[in-house]
Design an enzyme around this catalytic site. Structure first.
Site, short mmCIF file in Angstrom:
data_model
loop_
_atom_site.label_atom_id
_atom_site.label_comp_id
_atom_site.label_asym_id
_atom_site.label_seq_id
_atom_site.Cartn_x
_atom_site.Cartn_y
_atom_site.Cartn_z
CE LYS A 51 0.85 1.36 4.49
NZ LYS A 51 1.54 2.32 4.96
CG ASP B 8 -0.92 0.38 8.27
OD1 ASP B 8 -1.50 1.17 8.72
OD2 ASP B 8 0.04 0.48 7.79
#
Length: 279
Positions: free
Chosen positions: A14, A139
């Protein structure tokens, strides 16, 4: 054997398209605003269910004891939550650099949860998996949710967001940034005023960790100055990977061809959907 036991399970990296620190909770955790977007640089996991309940990491990472590995911890947390008596052999092909702010460990953990939910036939909803994942790392829930997202809180309050899916060049200078050192630094900005999604789309954002990371890690500073010659260099998360947006693959590839040794780089495409979202 489960019909999907032989398949490869992707775990994408990401990018944080910006990262603002807007405050601090009483427990010391920082309150953030950020936008997560996936990219098509992926780790790959092979998971083989076991009947004896054992959790084995077949490909241990350098310096990471198997019992501390996020993949093993994710499998154990799912066992405990569900009461499942099955186990798993885990084989990981690592491509996302460690300590680069690209979420590789969190993504690996999320993919383990998503895959074992099916391989162990648990049928837990994604919301339950996200709750398990949050205890492993802030996350993890965005990878479980599977959509590019506007995030607040410690990164766990997610709102899906549609973004352009451009080409990026990611540069890894080899600096494994210690997140605790960045968040504990006295010069870190911790009071950026909160913004709205529309202001993010206007481009008036940055990464509050950038100045501290550049100060603490000269290699990141050097890579930032090099990448800035080709576009707006940005830090992902707390680093140490940097990225810049390009209009097309050819422009990003041209910059990659000039990358100084021994740095590593990847030309990647932004993704708004996790590869396992519709799987």
């Amino acid at each position: 054997m489960h019909p999907e036991a032989a398949r490869a399970w992707p775990a994408p990296a990401k990018l944080n398209l910006f990262l603002h620190i807007v405050g601090r909770r009483a427990d010391g955790y920082h309150l953030l605003q950020t936008v997560f977007q996936f990219v098509d640089l992926c780790d790959t996991l092979h998971l083989t269910p076991r009947a004896d309940g054992a959790l084995r990491m077949l490909t241990p990472l350098p310096g990471v004891p198997p019992e501390q590995d996020l993949c093993v911890r994710a499998a154990r947390a799912l066992q405990v939550h569900s009461g499942c008596r099955q186990g798993v052999d885990i084989a990981l092909t690592k491509r996302v650099p460690m300590g680069g702010g690209l979420g590789g460990g969190s993504s690996d953990a999320a993919t383990v949860l998503l895959a074992l939910n099916r391989l162990w036939d648990l049928r837990l909803p994604r919301e339950a998996l996200a709750g398990i994942g949050l205890a492993l790392g802030a996350d993890v829930p965005v990878f479980i949710g599977g959509r590019a997202a506007w995030a607040e809180g410690v990164g766990e309050r997610l709102t899906p967001i549609e973004l352009d899916q451009p080409w990026y060049l990611i540069v890894d200078c080899g600096a494994a940034v210690a997140t605790a050192a960045v968040f504990g630094h006295p010069k870190l900005t911790r009071n950026t005023p909160p913004i709205t999604i529309s202001r993010f789309r206007d481009g008036t954002t940055g990464n509050d960790c950038l100045a501290v990371v550049r100060q603490l890690y000269p290699a990141v500073d050097a890579a930032y100055r090099w990448l800035s010659r080709y576009g707006r260099a940005q830090l992902s998360g707390t680093g140490g990977s940097l990225f810049a947006r390009f209009e097309g693959h050819a422009q990003a590839a041209q910059a990659l061809a000039a990358l100084p040794a021994p740095w590593r780089g990847w030309v990647v495409r932004g993704l708004n959907r996790h590869p396992l979202l519709d799987d």
